[in-house]
Design a protein around this motif. Structure first.
Motif, short mmCIF file in Angstrom:
data_model
loop_
_atom_site.label_atom_id
_atom_site.label_comp_id
_atom_site.label_asym_id
_atom_site.label_seq_id
_atom_site.Cartn_x
_atom_site.Cartn_y
_atom_site.Cartn_z
N ALA A 1 56.01 32.50 38.71
CA ALA A 1 56.44 33.62 39.54
C ALA A 1 55.33 34.68 39.61
CB ALA A 1 57.72 34.24 38.98
N ARG A 2 54.66 34.91 38.51
CA ARG A 2 53.55 35.87 38.47
C ARG A 2 52.40 35.40 39.38
NH1 ARG A 2 51.66 40.64 37.65
NH2 ARG A 2 49.86 40.89 36.33
N VAL A 3 52.11 34.12 39.33
CA VAL A 3 51.04 33.56 40.18
C VAL A 3 51.39 33.72 41.65
CG1 VAL A 3 49.93 31.39 40.87
CG2 VAL A 3 50.10 31.97 38.46
N VAL A 4 52.64 33.50 42.01
CA VAL A 4 53.07 33.67 43.40
C VAL A 4 52.85 35.13 43.83
CG1 VAL A 4 55.10 33.71 44.91
CG2 VAL A 4 54.68 31.74 43.45
N THR A 5 53.24 36.07 42.98
CA THR A 5 53.06 37.49 43.28
C THR A 5 51.58 37.84 43.42
OG1 THR A 5 55.08 38.02 42.08
CG2 THR A 5 53.55 39.83 42.46
N LEU A 6 50.77 37.35 42.49
CA LEU A 6 49.34 37.65 42.54
C LEU A 6 48.68 37.00 43.76
CD1 LEU A 6 48.45 37.35 38.75
CD2 LEU A 6 48.59 39.44 40.12
N ASN A 7 49.11 35.79 44.11
CA ASN A 7 48.55 35.13 45.30
C ASN A 7 48.88 35.93 46.56
OD1 ASN A 7 47.17 33.03 44.13
ND2 ASN A 7 48.90 31.62 44.24
N ALA A 8 50.08 36.45 46.64
CA ALA A 8 50.45 37.27 47.80
C ALA A 8 49.58 38.53 47.86
CB ALA A 8 51.93 37.65 47.74
N ALA A 9 49.33 39.13 46.69
CA ALA A 9 48.48 40.32 46.65
C ALA A 9 47.05 39.97 47.05
CB ALA A 9 48.50 40.93 45.25
N ILE A 10 46.54 38.87 46.56
CA ILE A 10 45.17 38.45 46.91
C ILE A 10 45.06 38.17 48.40
CG2 ILE A 10 43.50 36.56 46.64
CD1 ILE A 10 44.33 36.49 43.68
N THR A 11 46.05 37.49 48.96
CA THR A 11 46.03 37.19 50.39
C THR A 11 46.01 38.48 51.21
OG1 THR A 11 47.20 35.12 50.01
CG2 THR A 11 47.30 36.02 52.24
N ALA A 12 46.85 39.43 50.83
CA ALA A 12 46.89 40.71 51.56
C ALA A 12 45.59 41.48 51.40
CB ALA A 12 48.07 41.55 51.07
N LEU A 13 45.02 41.46 50.20
CA LEU A 13 43.75 42.15 49.98
C LEU A 13 42.62 41.48 50.75
CD1 LEU A 13 44.08 42.94 46.18
CD2 LEU A 13 44.03 44.60 48.05
N ASN A 14 42.61 40.16 50.79
CA ASN A 14 41.60 39.45 51.58
C ASN A 14 41.74 39.77 53.07
OD1 ASN A 14 40.24 38.27 49.46
ND2 ASN A 14 41.47 36.41 49.49
N ALA A 15 42.98 39.89 53.54
CA ALA A 15 43.20 40.25 54.94
C ALA A 15 42.66 41.65 55.21
CB ALA A 15 44.69 40.17 55.28
N TYR A 16 42.86 42.56 54.24
CA TYR A 16 42.33 43.91 54.40
C TYR A 16 40.80 43.88 54.42
CZ TYR A 16 40.62 48.51 53.51
OH TYR A 16 39.91 49.67 53.60
N VAL A 17 40.19 43.12 53.51
CA VAL A 17 38.74 43.04 53.45
C VAL A 17 38.18 42.46 54.75
CG1 VAL A 17 36.81 41.88 52.28
CG2 VAL A 17 38.62 42.97 50.95
N ALA A 18 38.87 41.47 55.30
CA ALA A 18 38.41 40.85 56.55
C ALA A 18 38.51 41.81 57.73
CB ALA A 18 39.21 39.58 56.83
N GLY A 19 39.52 42.65 57.75
CA GLY A 19 39.70 43.60 58.84
C GLY A 19 40.32 44.87 58.32
#
Length: 128
Positions: A42-60
């Motif tokens: 469950a922690r990995v799922v939460t962290l993956n969602a955070a990483i995905t959102a942060l990568n989206a922010y970094v991209a744009g």
């Protein structure tokens, strides 16, 4: 003869009781390990969602993508400068790498993997 069979029965009963207790302890241990793995998943799922959102922010980097990244990172309970930043703050601008920084990191990653492959090849040749 009767004493021997009675002693054998007592040993068999004792072994059976020990095995039953061992099974119970192993079941408890396994249940605990399964619960720990489920928590980590469950922690990995939460962290993956955070990483995905942060990568989206970094991209744009936009106000909307920053808000999404902050919202996704909050459940991860991680402390980071971005969680209290605004889109025009210095922390956000420095946290989002530029395209040249991303390219440099990619180049270094490829160089390291090429160096590793070359070293492995040398070791293989030396071993022969």
């Amino acid at each position: 003869m009767n004493e021997i069979s009675l002693t054998a029965f007592d040993l068999e009963g004792a072994l059976h009781a020990v095995q039953d207790q061992r099974v119970k302890l192993l079941d408890q241990q396994l249940s605990s390990q399964v619960a720990d793995v489920q928590k980590r998943n469950a922690r990995v799922v939460t962290l993956n969602a955070a990483i995905t959102a942060l990568n989206a922010y970094v991209a744009g980097p936009t106000d909307e993508s920053l808000a999404t990244a902050i919202a996704a990172a909050r459940p991860a309970e991680e402390s980071h400068v971005l969680l209290s930043a605004t889109s025009d703050s210095t922390e956000v601008r420095t946290a989002a790498p530029t395209s040249s920084q991303r390219a440099h990191r990619t180049r270094r990653r490829h160089e390291r993997s090429a160096d590793g492959r070359a070293a492995t090849g040398r070791l293989d040749r030396q071993a022969q």
